[in-house]
Scaffold this motif. Sequence first.
Motif, PDB file in Angstrom:
ATOM      1  N   LEU A   8      -1.142 -45.100  -3.301  1.00 20.86           N
ATOM      2  CA  LEU A   8      -1.521 -43.754  -2.847  1.00 20.86           C
ATOM      3  C   LEU A   8      -0.821 -42.797  -3.832  1.00 20.86           C
ATOM      4  N   LEU A  10       0.470 -39.103  -4.386  1.00 20.86           N
ATOM      5  CA  LEU A  10       0.427 -37.638  -3.896  1.00 20.86           C
ATOM      6  C   LEU A  10       1.360 -36.587  -4.823  1.00 20.86           C
ATOM      7  N   LEU A  35      -9.406 -39.191   1.874  1.00 23.07           N
ATOM      8  CA  LEU A  35      -8.461 -38.437   1.307  1.00 23.07           C
ATOM      9  C   LEU A  35      -8.991 -37.095   1.289  1.00 23.07           C
ATOM     10  N   PHE A  59      -0.384 -33.740   4.921  1.00 23.29           N
ATOM     11  CA  PHE A  59      -1.303 -33.384   3.796  1.00 23.29           C
ATOM     12  C   PHE A  59      -1.373 -31.851   3.445  1.00 23.29           C
ATOM     13  N   VAL A  62       0.315 -31.363   0.314  1.00 25.65           N
ATOM     14  CA  VAL A  62      -0.029 -32.160  -0.611  1.00 25.65           C
ATOM     15  C   VAL A  62      -1.220 -31.385  -1.553  1.00 25.65           C
ATOM     16  N   ALA A  65      -4.313 -35.778  -3.930  1.00 21.87           N
ATOM     17  CA  ALA A  65      -3.901 -37.170  -3.396  1.00 21.87           C
ATOM     18  C   ALA A  65      -5.250 -37.967  -4.092  1.00 21.87           C
TER      19      ALA A  65
END
Length: 81
Positions: A8, A10, A35, A59, A62, A65
């Motif tokens: 993953l 980010l 996502l 998130f 973020v 992602a």
Amino acid sequence: MADPKPALVLHLATGGEPLLFALTTDESAKLTGRLTQLVKSGAVETVTTKDHSAVAINFAHVAAAYVDDLTRKSTVFGMHG
């Protein structure tokens, strides 16, 4: 061909180097389809890493992602060369 090493990736909204979390193939498959919604909604999600650690990710912080394969030689925001 090398075994896939899904991770993953980010990119935080505040900038800096991306955060990388190694995932199992199963976890990456479960996460990939979700996502977009996680980032759009700013949800908090717990992700299980390859070493079985549980990581809570907010998130809302973020900017981008995606799940990528770390065995690739070069990667720029999902584009492989």
